[in-house]
Design a protein around this motif. Structure first.
Motif, short mmCIF file in Angstrom:
data_model
loop_
_atom_site.label_atom_id
_atom_site.label_comp_id
_atom_site.label_asym_id
_atom_site.label_seq_id
_atom_site.Cartn_x
_atom_site.Cartn_y
_atom_site.Cartn_z
N CYS A 53 0.83 -1.21 0.00
CA CYS A 53 0.00 0.00 0.00
C CYS A 53 0.87 1.26 0.00
O CYS A 53 0.50 2.27 -0.59
CB CYS A 53 -0.92 0.01 1.21
SG CYS A 53 -2.17 -1.29 1.18
N LEU A 54 2.00 1.21 0.68
CA LEU A 54 2.88 2.37 0.77
C LEU A 54 3.65 2.64 -0.52
O LEU A 54 4.23 3.71 -0.68
CB LEU A 54 3.86 2.20 1.93
CG LEU A 54 3.25 2.17 3.33
CD1 LEU A 54 4.31 1.84 4.37
CD2 LEU A 54 2.57 3.49 3.64
N LEU A 55 3.65 1.68 -1.43
CA LEU A 55 4.36 1.85 -2.70
C LEU A 55 3.88 3.08 -3.45
O LEU A 55 4.67 3.75 -4.11
CB LEU A 55 4.17 0.60 -3.56
CG LEU A 55 4.73 0.63 -4.98
CD1 LEU A 55 6.25 0.78 -4.93
CD2 LEU A 55 4.34 -0.61 -5.74
N TRP A 56 2.62 3.40 -3.32
CA TRP A 56 2.04 4.48 -4.10
C TRP A 56 2.20 5.86 -3.47
O TRP A 56 1.73 6.84 -4.03
CB TRP A 56 0.57 4.17 -4.38
CG TRP A 56 0.42 2.80 -4.94
CD1 TRP A 56 -0.13 1.73 -4.33
CD2 TRP A 56 0.89 2.33 -6.20
NE1 TRP A 56 -0.05 0.62 -5.13
CE2 TRP A 56 0.58 0.97 -6.29
CE3 TRP A 56 1.56 2.94 -7.27
CZ2 TRP A 56 0.90 0.19 -7.40
CZ3 TRP A 56 1.88 2.15 -8.38
CH2 TRP A 56 1.54 0.81 -8.43
N LEU A 57 2.86 5.92 -2.33
CA LEU A 57 3.11 7.23 -1.72
C LEU A 57 4.16 7.99 -2.54
O LEU A 57 5.13 7.40 -3.00
CB LEU A 57 3.63 7.08 -0.29
CG LEU A 57 2.66 6.61 0.78
CD1 LEU A 57 3.37 6.47 2.11
CD2 LEU A 57 1.50 7.59 0.90
N PRO A 58 3.97 9.28 -2.70
CA PRO A 58 5.01 10.05 -3.41
C PRO A 58 6.26 10.17 -2.55
O PRO A 58 6.22 10.03 -1.34
CB PRO A 58 4.35 11.41 -3.64
CG PRO A 58 3.22 11.48 -2.69
CD PRO A 58 2.84 10.08 -2.32
N LYS A 59 7.36 10.38 -3.16
CA LYS A 59 8.66 10.61 -2.54
C LYS A 59 9.29 9.33 -1.98
O LYS A 59 10.08 8.72 -2.63
CB LYS A 59 8.60 11.71 -1.49
CG LYS A 59 9.94 12.35 -1.26
CD LYS A 59 9.82 13.66 -0.55
CE LYS A 59 11.18 14.28 -0.56
NZ LYS A 59 11.21 15.65 -0.19
N ASN A 60 8.96 8.91 -0.76
CA ASN A 60 9.63 7.77 -0.12
C ASN A 60 8.81 6.48 -0.17
O ASN A 60 9.12 5.53 0.55
CB ASN A 60 9.94 8.10 1.34
CG ASN A 60 11.02 9.15 1.45
OD1 ASN A 60 11.91 9.24 0.61
ND2 ASN A 60 10.94 9.95 2.49
N GLY A 61 7.80 6.42 -1.01
CA GLY A 61 6.95 5.24 -1.08
C GLY A 61 7.69 3.98 -1.45
O GLY A 61 7.44 2.91 -0.89
N LEU A 62 8.61 4.10 -2.39
CA LEU A 62 9.37 2.93 -2.83
C LEU A 62 10.23 2.36 -1.71
O LEU A 62 10.30 1.15 -1.51
CB LEU A 62 10.24 3.29 -4.04
CG LEU A 62 11.08 2.15 -4.58
CD1 LEU A 62 10.19 1.11 -5.24
CD2 LEU A 62 12.11 2.66 -5.55
#
Length: 160
Positions: A53-62
């Protein structure tokens, strides 16, 4: 009562060795082992899902994705230590039938974190996560009799 029997029979803990003493001191009931496995496994799966779910966060999602996904997989893997014990788990992990799968899983866990944290390369990180998933699947199939043979024959049938 067991200690009293050992003392009265002349058995000494020093003669048993340190491994036996640790094993005797850390034995868990079957119910406790099952609860530990379930809790550890559910936490591992939850961390992996949270990472996805956090993959799609901008900036530090990856980075968050790679860390949570990998930690979740490690926790899920270690959950089986509750069922068979850590020493037995390590013996089975490095048995000749699954040594390649075990090494591949460990390498991919490390590479996923390196690609995300050090290299900050999204493409490589996602590739490592995919290979990590496939390696964990192949490793898990090694515990089911004839499962890997069935998967091989299925893919051979698809290719032919």
């Amino acid at each position: 009562m067991d200690k009293l029997k050992k003392a009265l029979s002349g058995d000494d803990d020093e003669e048993q060795g340190i491994v036996t003493q640790i094993s005797d001191a850390s034995t868990l009931s079957w119910g406790t082992r099952i609860r530990g496995f379930i809790i550890c496994f559910i936490l591992g799966v939850s961390l992996s899902i949270l990472g996805s779910c956090l993959l799609w966060l901008p900036k530090n999602g990856l980075i968050l994705f790679a860390v949570f996904y990998t930690l979740g997989n490690i926790l899920s893997l270690t959950s089986t230590c509750f069922l068979m014990g850590p020493c037995n788990q390590l013996k089975k992990m490095f048995a000749s039938t699954r040594i390649f799968a075990t090494i591949l899983v460990i390498v991919m866990l490390i590479l996923t974190l390196v690609c995300a944290l050090a290299l900050k390369n999204a493409g490589l990180t996602l590739l490592c996560c995919i290979v990590q998933f496939l390696a964990l699947t192949w490793y898990s199939l090694s515990y089911i009799p004839f499962a890997r043979d069935a998967v091989k024959k299925c893919f051979e049938g698809c290719i032919s």
